[in-house]
Motif scaffolding. Structure first.
Motif, mmCIF file in Angstrom:
data_model
loop_
_atom_site.group_PDB
_atom_site.id
_atom_site.type_symbol
_atom_site.label_atom_id
_atom_site.label_comp_id
_atom_site.label_asym_id
_atom_site.label_seq_id
_atom_site.Cartn_x
_atom_site.Cartn_y
_atom_site.Cartn_z
ATOM 1 N N ALA A 1 -2.655 -4.745 -4.075
ATOM 2 C CA ALA A 1 -3.371 -3.709 -3.344
ATOM 3 C C ALA A 1 -2.640 -2.399 -3.629
ATOM 4 O O ALA A 1 -1.632 -2.379 -4.348
ATOM 5 N N GLY A 2 -3.134 -1.318 -3.048
ATOM 6 C CA GLY A 2 -2.508 -0.024 -3.311
ATOM 7 C C GLY A 2 -1.229 0.207 -2.540
ATOM 8 O O GLY A 2 -0.443 1.096 -2.874
ATOM 9 N N ASP B 1 -7.694 -8.929 3.045
ATOM 10 C CA ASP B 1 -7.762 -10.212 2.336
ATOM 11 C C ASP B 1 -6.385 -10.656 1.858
ATOM 12 O O ASP B 1 -6.033 -11.843 1.942
ATOM 13 N N ALA B 2 -5.612 -9.720 1.347
ATOM 14 C CA ALA B 2 -4.274 -10.048 0.849
ATOM 15 C C ALA B 2 -3.393 -10.599 1.958
ATOM 16 O O ALA B 2 -2.645 -11.565 1.774
ATOM 17 N N ASP B 3 -3.485 -9.974 3.125
ATOM 18 C CA ASP B 3 -2.697 -10.440 4.269
ATOM 19 C C ASP B 3 -3.123 -11.842 4.678
ATOM 20 O O ASP B 3 -2.280 -12.709 4.956
ATOM 21 N N GLU C 1 2.361 -13.625 -1.734
ATOM 22 C CA GLU C 1 2.730 -12.425 -0.994
ATOM 23 C C GLU C 1 1.660 -11.354 -1.151
ATOM 24 O O GLU C 1 1.119 -11.166 -2.246
ATOM 25 N N GLY C 2 1.374 -10.657 -0.077
ATOM 26 C CA GLY C 2 0.401 -9.580 -0.132
ATOM 27 C C GLY C 2 0.139 -9.008 1.254
ATOM 28 O O GLY C 2 0.416 -9.670 2.261
ATOM 29 N N PRO C 3 -0.363 -7.807 1.298
ATOM 30 C CA PRO C 3 -0.655 -6.962 0.137
ATOM 31 C C PRO C 3 0.612 -6.444 -0.520
ATOM 32 O O PRO C 3 1.592 -6.131 0.143
#
Length: 301
Positions: free
Chosen positions: A177-178, A191-193, A210-212
């Motif tokens: 993500a950014g 979504d990443a979380d 792992e994300g974002p």
């Protein structure tokens, strides 16, 4: 664990020779790659396409006239025939020749005559980046345009399968993500979380998600130290899961054209791996993709 493409080629040399069906095979770079793979005994090809055009190219590149050719000048029909060879067990995996991706995927996804499974079809590109310490698995910059959370789960599962076929035991996946902050106005971060919190699911696949995560923290230890990022896979990503097709497409082409990276591409989620790279890609890229398809096909069997 295969750390670079030289190791990949060494690994597949010890494999059983796999049967490869090539749809619309009348392309010089495709046939050069297939010829190299056949000489290395990686594959026994079945060439589906315009026989006269195929033989003309074979003569030009001094390719031995010993491989089976199925004459079908219509590229749509050639895709259907190549898919049927895999479905009927007469080939172990499939390769896209000189035809549109949509045309071969239409044959693959045919409900009655294709190679559909319960999984989602997705594309995985593998890059050997000169400045990175291991292979990078980028997904999905080729098939799924704007995947939702459920689709991202399946895309990630497909990429993990590729990593495992390449011998990775512990896998680090970064959901790009950014920035690292979850913002409800930026769906990619949400979504990443959610993906990163599916701990039980990923631990069963020996994967840390792992994300974002911004790209710099996924691939740079120095960036992690500077920004005090403490994620376990920081600076050590195997898989880069992108939020949208455009991100993966642009990032992949940047690695090729700006970073002089070698690459290989494969489609996962069907009954067999599908070698799929750009028509503009070199014969070397196509050879490496065949090698990757071969090792995955063996792993599936």
């Amino acid at each position: 664990m295969i750390k670079n493409f030289d190791e990949l080629l060494l690994a597949v040399k010890n494999n059983k020779t796999m049967k490869l069906a090539v749809a619309a095979a009348q392309d010089k770079e495709v046939l050069e790659a297939v010829n190299s793979a056949a000489k290395m005994k990686l594959v026994e090809p079945v060439l589906v396409g315009d026989e006269a055009a195929i033989r003309n190219i074979m003569d030009d590149i001094n390719m031995a006239d010993k491989y089976r050719i199925i004459h079908e000048p219509d590229v749509i029909q050639s895709a259907k025939i190549a898919v049927s060879l895999v479905r009927e067990g007469k080939a172990d995996f499939l390769m896209k020749g000189i035809l549109q991706t949509a045309d071969i995927m239409r044959a693959v996804l045919d409900k009655e005559a294709g190679l559909r499974t319960d999984s989602l079809i997705s594309h995985v590109m593998v890059y050997q980046v000169p400045s990175y310490h291991k292979l990078l698995f980028l997904t999905d910059g080729g098939i799924n345009v704007a995947p939702d959370l459920e689709q991202k789960v399946k895309i990630l599962e497909n990429a993990i399968s590729v990593c495992k076929a390449m011998g990775l035991s512990k896998i680090y996946a970064s959901v790009l993500a950014g920035a690292e902050t979850v913002n409800v106005k930026i769906p990619a971060t949400v979504d990443a979380d959610a993906l990163s919190n599916m701990h039980d699911k990923w631990s069963k696949l020996d994967t840390v998600v792992e994300g974002p995560v911004a790209l710099d923290l996924a691939i740079s230890k120095e960036a992690c130290e500077h920004k005090k990022y403490k994620g376990e896979g920081g600076g050590n990503a195997d898989i880069l899961l992108v939020p949208y097709y455009e991100v993966g497409n642009a990032l992949g082409k940047s690695l090729t054209y700006f970073a002089d990276s070698k690459s290989a591409g494969i489609i996962m989620g069907a009954k067999a791996p599908i070698v799929l790279v750009s028509r503009a890609d070199t014969s070397e890229t196509k050879l490496l993709s065949i090698a990757m398809g071969s090792i995955i096909a063996k792993n599936i069997k």
